[in-house]
Motif scaffolding. Structure first.
Motif, PDB file in Angstrom:
ATOM      1  N   GLY A  12       0.836  -1.206   0.000  1.00  0.00           N
ATOM      2  CA  GLY A  12       0.000   0.000   0.000  1.00  0.00           C
ATOM      3  C   GLY A  12       0.867   1.250   0.000  1.00  0.00           C
ATOM      4  N   ALA A  13       0.880   1.952  -1.145  1.00  0.00           N
ATOM      5  CA  ALA A  13       1.705   3.157  -1.286  1.00  0.00           C
ATOM      6  C   ALA A  13       0.813   4.393  -1.237  1.00  0.00           C
ATOM      7  N   GLY A  14      -0.070   4.438  -0.233  1.00  0.00           N
ATOM      8  CA  GLY A  14      -1.013   5.555  -0.149  1.00  0.00           C
ATOM      9  C   GLY A  14      -0.557   6.640   0.802  1.00  0.00           C
ATOM     10  N   VAL A  16      -0.719   6.751   3.914  1.00  0.00           N
ATOM     11  CA  VAL A  16      -0.030   6.247   5.099  1.00  0.00           C
ATOM     12  C   VAL A  16       1.241   5.490   4.711  1.00  0.00           C
ATOM     13  N   GLY A  17       1.100   4.534   3.805  1.00  0.00           N
ATOM     14  CA  GLY A  17       2.251   3.710   3.420  1.00  0.00           C
ATOM     15  C   GLY A  17       3.426   4.543   2.928  1.00  0.00           C
ATOM     16  N   GLY A  18       3.182   5.497   2.019  1.00  0.00           N
ATOM     17  CA  GLY A  18       4.276   6.298   1.444  1.00  0.00           C
ATOM     18  C   GLY A  18       5.016   7.089   2.514  1.00  0.00           C
ATOM     19  N   VAL A  36       5.208  -1.455  -1.962  1.00  0.00           N
ATOM     20  CA  VAL A  36       4.607  -2.034  -3.172  1.00  0.00           C
ATOM     21  C   VAL A  36       3.125  -1.694  -3.244  1.00  0.00           C
ATOM     22  N   ASP A  37       2.639  -1.600  -4.462  1.00  0.00           N
ATOM     23  CA  ASP A  37       1.225  -1.289  -4.650  1.00  0.00           C
ATOM     24  C   ASP A  37       0.789  -1.905  -5.968  1.00  0.00           C
ATOM     25  N   LYS A  38      -0.473  -2.309  -6.015  1.00  0.00           N
ATOM     26  CA  LYS A  38      -0.961  -2.889  -7.273  1.00  0.00           C
ATOM     27  C   LYS A  38      -1.318  -1.793  -8.277  1.00  0.00           C
ATOM     28  N   ASN A  39      -1.389  -0.569  -7.800  1.00  0.00           N
ATOM     29  CA  ASN A  39      -1.742   0.549  -8.673  1.00  0.00           C
ATOM     30  C   ASN A  39      -0.473   1.097  -9.337  1.00  0.00           C
ATOM     31  N   LYS A  40      -0.327   0.784 -10.634  1.00  0.00           N
ATOM     32  CA  LYS A  40       0.913   1.137 -11.336  1.00  0.00           C
ATOM     33  C   LYS A  40       1.096   2.645 -11.437  1.00  0.00           C
ATOM     34  N   VAL A  93      -3.014  -0.908   3.466  1.00  0.00           N
ATOM     35  CA  VAL A  93      -3.959  -0.738   2.359  1.00  0.00           C
ATOM     36  C   VAL A  93      -5.238  -0.056   2.856  1.00  0.00           C
ATOM     37  N   ASN A  94      -6.046   0.342   1.905  1.00  0.00           N
ATOM     38  CA  ASN A  94      -7.293   1.037   2.219  1.00  0.00           C
ATOM     39  C   ASN A  94      -8.300   0.110   2.889  1.00  0.00           C
ATOM     40  N   THR A  95      -9.086   0.682   3.794  1.00  0.00           N
ATOM     41  CA  THR A  95     -10.101  -0.103   4.517  1.00  0.00           C
ATOM     42  C   THR A  95     -11.416   0.696   4.500  1.00  0.00           C
ATOM     43  N   SER A 115      -6.883  -9.908   0.925  1.00  0.00           N
ATOM     44  CA  SER A 115      -6.017 -10.226  -0.216  1.00  0.00           C
ATOM     45  C   SER A 115      -4.550 -10.051   0.167  1.00  0.00           C
ATOM     46  N   CYS A 116      -4.251  -9.093   1.055  1.00  0.00           N
ATOM     47  CA  CYS A 116      -2.856  -8.950   1.531  1.00  0.00           C
ATOM     48  C   CYS A 116      -2.439 -10.204   2.289  1.00  0.00           C
ATOM     49  N   ALA A 117      -3.328 -10.656   3.186  1.00  0.00           N
ATOM     50  CA  ALA A 117      -2.982 -11.841   3.985  1.00  0.00           C
ATOM     51  C   ALA A 117      -2.716 -13.028   3.064  1.00  0.00           C
ATOM     52  N   GLU A 132      -0.108  -4.846  11.133  1.00  0.00           N
ATOM     53  CA  GLU A 132      -1.302  -4.122  10.675  1.00  0.00           C
ATOM     54  C   GLU A 132      -1.056  -2.641  10.889  1.00  0.00           C
ATOM     55  N   LYS A 133      -0.939  -1.888   9.811  1.00  0.00           N
ATOM     56  CA  LYS A 133      -0.799  -0.432   9.912  1.00  0.00           C
ATOM     57  C   LYS A 133      -2.140   0.214   9.552  1.00  0.00           C
ATOM     58  N   SER A 134      -2.901  -0.438   8.678  1.00  0.00           N
ATOM     59  CA  SER A 134      -4.242   0.067   8.351  1.00  0.00           C
ATOM     60  C   SER A 134      -5.084   0.107   9.616  1.00  0.00           C
ATOM     61  N   THR A 135      -6.106   0.957   9.614  1.00  0.00           N
ATOM     62  CA  THR A 135      -7.061   1.015  10.728  1.00  0.00           C
ATOM     63  C   THR A 135      -8.091  -0.094  10.536  1.00  0.00           C
ATOM     64  N   LEU A 136      -8.263  -0.929  11.572  1.00  0.00           N
ATOM     65  CA  LEU A 136      -9.063  -2.148  11.383  1.00  0.00           C
ATOM     66  C   LEU A 136     -10.052  -2.374  12.513  1.00  0.00           C
ATOM     67  N   PRO A 171      -1.195   0.734  14.770  1.00  0.00           N
ATOM     68  CA  PRO A 171      -1.989   1.744  14.061  1.00  0.00           C
ATOM     69  C   PRO A 171      -1.247   3.052  13.874  1.00  0.00           C
ATOM     70  N   GLU A 172      -1.662   3.757  12.826  1.00  0.00           N
ATOM     71  CA  GLU A 172      -1.000   5.027  12.501  1.00  0.00           C
ATOM     72  C   GLU A 172      -1.892   6.195  12.949  1.00  0.00           C
ATOM     73  N   PHE A 173      -1.267   7.190  13.596  1.00  0.00           N
ATOM     74  CA  PHE A 173      -2.036   8.334  14.110  1.00  0.00           C
ATOM     75  C   PHE A 173      -1.730   9.632  13.374  1.00  0.00           C
ATOM     76  N   LEU A 174      -0.982   9.564  12.265  1.00  0.00           N
ATOM     77  CA  LEU A 174      -0.636  10.805  11.567  1.00  0.00           C
ATOM     78  C   LEU A 174      -1.885  11.503  11.061  1.00  0.00           C
ATOM     79  N   ALA A 175      -1.806  12.821  11.010  1.00  0.00           N
ATOM     80  CA  ALA A 175      -2.884  13.587  10.381  1.00  0.00           C
ATOM     81  C   ALA A 175      -2.349  14.149   9.073  1.00  0.00           C
ATOM     82  N   SER A 226      -8.036   0.852  20.174  1.00  0.00           N
ATOM     83  CA  SER A 226      -7.596   2.207  20.564  1.00  0.00           C
ATOM     84  C   SER A 226      -7.557   3.158  19.368  1.00  0.00           C
ATOM     85  N   LYS A 227      -7.205   2.633  18.217  1.00  0.00           N
ATOM     86  CA  LYS A 227      -7.147   3.495  17.022  1.00  0.00           C
ATOM     87  C   LYS A 227      -8.552   3.999  16.660  1.00  0.00           C
ATOM     88  N   LEU A 228      -9.521   3.106  16.655  1.00  0.00           N
ATOM     89  CA  LEU A 228     -10.902   3.518  16.336  1.00  0.00           C
ATOM     90  C   LEU A 228     -11.397   4.531  17.358  1.00  0.00           C
TER      91      LEU A 228
HETATM   92  P1  NAD Z   1      -4.900   4.918   0.289  1.00  0.00           P
HETATM   93  O1  NAD Z   1      -6.143   4.581  -0.416  1.00  0.00           O
HETATM   94  O2  NAD Z   1      -4.265   6.265   0.073  1.00  0.00           O
HETATM   95  O3  NAD Z   1      -3.769   3.837  -0.079  1.00  0.00           O
HETATM   96  C1  NAD Z   1      -3.978   2.466  -0.028  1.00  0.00           C
HETATM   97  C2  NAD Z   1      -3.194   1.809  -1.180  1.00  0.00           C
HETATM   98  O4  NAD Z   1      -3.232   0.393  -1.020  1.00  0.00           O
HETATM   99  C3  NAD Z   1      -3.747   2.077  -2.564  1.00  0.00           C
HETATM  100  O5  NAD Z   1      -2.764   2.725  -3.356  1.00  0.00           O
HETATM  101  C4  NAD Z   1      -4.110   0.686  -3.125  1.00  0.00           C
HETATM  102  O6  NAD Z   1      -3.872   0.561  -4.520  1.00  0.00           O
HETATM  103  C5  NAD Z   1      -3.219  -0.211  -2.321  1.00  0.00           C
HETATM  104  N1  NAD Z   1      -3.654  -1.603  -2.225  1.00  0.00           N
HETATM  105  C6  NAD Z   1      -4.858  -2.083  -1.793  1.00  0.00           C
HETATM  106  N2  NAD Z   1      -4.866  -3.422  -1.776  1.00  0.00           N
HETATM  107  C7  NAD Z   1      -3.648  -3.823  -2.233  1.00  0.00           C
HETATM  108  C8  NAD Z   1      -3.039  -5.088  -2.438  1.00  0.00           C
HETATM  109  N3  NAD Z   1      -3.694  -6.227  -2.154  1.00  0.00           N
HETATM  110  N4  NAD Z   1      -1.785  -5.132  -2.940  1.00  0.00           N
HETATM  111  C9  NAD Z   1      -1.109  -3.993  -3.215  1.00  0.00           C
HETATM  112  N5  NAD Z   1      -1.624  -2.762  -3.029  1.00  0.00           N
HETATM  113  C10 NAD Z   1      -2.881  -2.671  -2.522  1.00  0.00           C
HETATM  114  O7  NAD Z   1      -5.180   4.690   1.827  1.00  0.00           O
HETATM  115  P2  NAD Z   1      -4.519   5.463   3.077  1.00  0.00           P
HETATM  116  O8  NAD Z   1      -5.144   6.804   3.256  1.00  0.00           O
HETATM  117  O9  NAD Z   1      -3.053   5.346   2.986  1.00  0.00           O
HETATM  118  O10 NAD Z   1      -5.055   4.577   4.287  1.00  0.00           O
HETATM  119  C11 NAD Z   1      -4.546   3.282   4.510  1.00  0.00           C
HETATM  120  C12 NAD Z   1      -5.012   2.829   5.878  1.00  0.00           C
HETATM  121  O11 NAD Z   1      -4.446   3.692   6.890  1.00  0.00           O
HETATM  122  C13 NAD Z   1      -6.523   2.876   6.098  1.00  0.00           C
HETATM  123  O12 NAD Z   1      -6.883   1.799   6.921  1.00  0.00           O
HETATM  124  C14 NAD Z   1      -6.733   4.172   6.856  1.00  0.00           C
HETATM  125  O13 NAD Z   1      -7.880   4.118   7.692  1.00  0.00           O
HETATM  126  C15 NAD Z   1      -5.486   4.247   7.717  1.00  0.00           C
HETATM  127  N6  NAD Z   1      -5.063   5.597   8.098  1.00  0.00           N
HETATM  128  C16 NAD Z   1      -5.107   6.611   7.200  1.00  0.00           C
HETATM  129  C17 NAD Z   1      -4.659   7.869   7.566  1.00  0.00           C
HETATM  130  C18 NAD Z   1      -4.694   9.025   6.607  1.00  0.00           C
HETATM  131  O14 NAD Z   1      -4.394  10.142   7.031  1.00  0.00           O
HETATM  132  N7  NAD Z   1      -5.012   8.841   5.348  1.00  0.00           N
HETATM  133  C19 NAD Z   1      -4.127   8.081   8.848  1.00  0.00           C
HETATM  134  C20 NAD Z   1      -4.079   7.012   9.738  1.00  0.00           C
HETATM  135  C21 NAD Z   1      -4.545   5.764   9.353  1.00  0.00           C
END
Ligand code: NAD
Ligand code: UGA
Length: 470
Positions: A12-14, A16-18, A36-40, A93-95, A115-117, A132-136, A171-175, A226-228
């Motif tokens: 997940g290169a979104g 949070v991941g990036g 890594v991300d599936k989105n080219k 990844v996104n949730t 799908s990640c698992a 687990e870095k995503s919020t779950l 869990p990630e707490f960044l804003a 705690s994250k929720l």
């Molecule tokens: P995002 O949509 O920006 O990025 C998620 C990325 O994951 C997408 O680029 C998607 O293509 C990729 N992805 C999904 N499934 C995949 C797979 N199976 N293989 C490879 N790539 C895959 O999401 P985000 O904003 O980074 O949020 C991610 C998580 O972090 C969420 O659970 C969110 O609640 C949590 N979070 C977000 C923030 C925020 O500020 N955005 C802060 C704290 C926590």
């Protein structure tokens, strides 16, 4: 036993991941990190030589990318290869909220987590720590464990080299808008798990820049929950102050004075008491909806109803702002032109997800006006995309994206501040006044305008939490 992490893979290169992996790469030059991300397209943007074209705008991000990218930080679509080599895998990844089936509109759609698992179960080697870095939803780690165990059980039965996994919640707490600062200076790092070796391996990474007393180790379920709850508490404060903003407008009190007085009680504190057009962003709404779903699932209907009110007030705040605007423009905005200043859900980000601007603009467009929108970071395609989720293509010809504030306000009947971008605090109201139609209405939902600075130019000003200035 001490586990030394040499290679990390983050799925997940979104948002949070990036940024979160960029900080680990910066602080831990001895670790190689593959995001890594599936989105080219997203990966190509992360690899863009022009650092102004990264997929995410965050102050400070591009300097860190410049320093670490292609040294110990890599972005690619090579999921399989990088999972094979990693000692630790972050799931980032996104949730989103489910849109179909059981729990639609409330529960989290866990298909990306599953799908990640499965990808990890398929490709990881030897012992792998899964984070687990995503919020779950609370207890998701059990789902991940069960999936991974299914893969190892098969191997054990077939008597091939057996792999093992430890699951952690971190869990990630960044804003957004302050992501780099938040990652560099976290209030706390929360790590949940039951394998001490894995807990220590992750906490050792953070110890490269975070003080030991800020690293909190707990059980898995407390960490996930705690994250929720953190997000629910933050959103609850915003709904509380927004509800009071309406009371201020009718009673003659001023919301900023009330917020200051209330927040000076150290038990309450000043943060998250800024009234506005309602909270946006990708997470508060989805996380509270998820909390409501979980509470109902456990039969805690009163608890669910309590949190539902936080969302109800947020929705109501956006609706009532639109009504105030229409009422003051003589009950009709049909064929009027209105400037919208700010479309991102908060300043210093190009993110528009769940921005209050979307619902407010959409309601205004429904009334037949034309919108001239300006935001320093948001692109036209994003706004188009947000509107199309609400109303298809029906309003395509009813708005434009202006290149500056001064272009946006040309011949408008009103201007509405919806995001508090820094550049809005220093505008030339003489130029704006000359460009606008009379009566020149300003609707300020973000406490940007000082009446004494504009009153000589003949404006009418409505401020959220104060009402009409005279
Ligand atoms: P995002 O949509 O920006 O990025 C998620 C990325 O994951 C997408 O680029 C998607 O293509 C990729 N992805 C999904 N499934 C995949 C797979 N199976 N293989 C490879 N790539 C895959 O999401 P985000 O904003 O980074 O949020 C991610 C998580 O972090 C969420 O659970 C969110 O609640 C949590 N979070 C977000 C923030 C925020 O500020 N955005 C802060 C704290 C926590
Ligand atoms: C929020 C939390 O602050 C982060 O801790 C969390 O990690 C993140 O959600 C997440 O889980 O995604 P974020 O949504 O990026 O971060 O930004 P916030 O600063 O919390 O702002 C959210 C919304 O609330 C914005 O629309 C903002 O304008 C609004 N807000 C915030 C107010 O109206 N008043 C305030 O006083 C504060």
């Amino acid at each position: 036993m001490k586990t030394q992490i040499k290679k990390i893979c983050c799925i997940g290169a979104g948002y949070v991941g990036g940024p979160s992996m960029a900080i680990i790469a910066d602080k831990c030059p001895h670790i190689v990190i593959n995001v890594v991300d599936k989105n080219k397209q997203r990966i190509d943007q992360w690899n863009n030589n022009n650092l102004d074209k990264l997929p995410i705008y965050e102050p400070g991000l591009k300097n860190i990318i410049k320093k670490c990218r292609d040294n110990n930080l890599f972005f690619s679509n090579k999921i399989e290869e990088n999972l094979r080599e990693a000692d630790m895998v972050f799931i980032s990844v996104n949730t989103p909220t489910k849109t179909k089936g059981i729990g639609a509109g409330q529960a989290i759609d866990l298909k990306w987590i599953e799908s990640c698992a499965r990808q990890i179960g398929e490709f990881a080697k030897d012992h792998t720590i899964v984070v687990e870095k995503s919020t779950l939803p609370v207890r998701t780690a059990q789902t991940i464990k069960t999936i991974l165990e299914a893969y190892t059980a098969k191997e054990k039965k077939e008597k091939v080299h057996s792999r093992s996994f430890s699951i952690l919640s971190n869990p990630e707490f960044l804003a957004e808008g302050t992501a780099i600062y938040d990652l560099q200076n976290p209030d706390r790092i929360l790590i949940g798990g039951d394998d001490n070796c894995a807990l220590n391996a992750l906490s050792d990474i953070y110890l490269n820049w975070v003080a030991k007393d800020k690293i909190l180790k707990t059980d898995l379920w407390s960490s996930e929950l705690s994250k929720l709850i953190s997000n629910a508490f933050l959103a609850q404060r915003i709904s509380s102050i927004n509800s009071v903003s309406a009371l201020c407008e009718v009673s003659g009190a001023k919301i900023n004075n009330v917020a200051k007085a209330v927040g000076m009680d150290r038990r309450i504190g000043q943060d998250f008491l800024k009234a506005g057009p309602g909270f946006g962003g990708s997470c508060f709404k989805k996380d509270i909806l998820n909390l409501i779903y979980i509470c109902n699932h456990y039969g805690l209907n009163e608890v669910a109803n309590y949190w539902q009110k936080v969302l109800d007030i947020n929705y109501w705040q956006q609706k009532r702002i639109t009504k105030v605007i229409i009422d003051n423009l003589f009950g009709t905005i049909s064929e009027k032109k209105i400037a919208i200043l700010g479309f991102a859900f908060k300043p210093n980000t190009n993110d528009t997800r769940e921005s209050p601007a979307i619902a407010i603009c959409n309601d205004l467009l429904e009334e037949g006006c034309y919108l001239s929108i300006y935001d320093p970071k948001v692109e036209k395609s994003q706004i188009q995309n947000e509107f199309s989720k609400f109303s298809g293509n029906s309003f395509n010809k009813s708005w434009n994206l202006a290149g500056s504030v001064y272009e946006a306000v040309s011949e408008v009947d009103a201007l509405i501040f919806l995001t508090e971008w820094e550049e809005f605090s220093n505008l030339n109201y003489e130029i704006i006044s000359e460009a606008m139609n009379i009566p020149k209405w300003i609707f300020d939902t973000r406490n940007i305008v000082e009446y004494k600075k504009i009153k000589d130019y003949g404006f009418k000003l409505w401020k959220l939490g104060e009402g009409i200035s005279t």
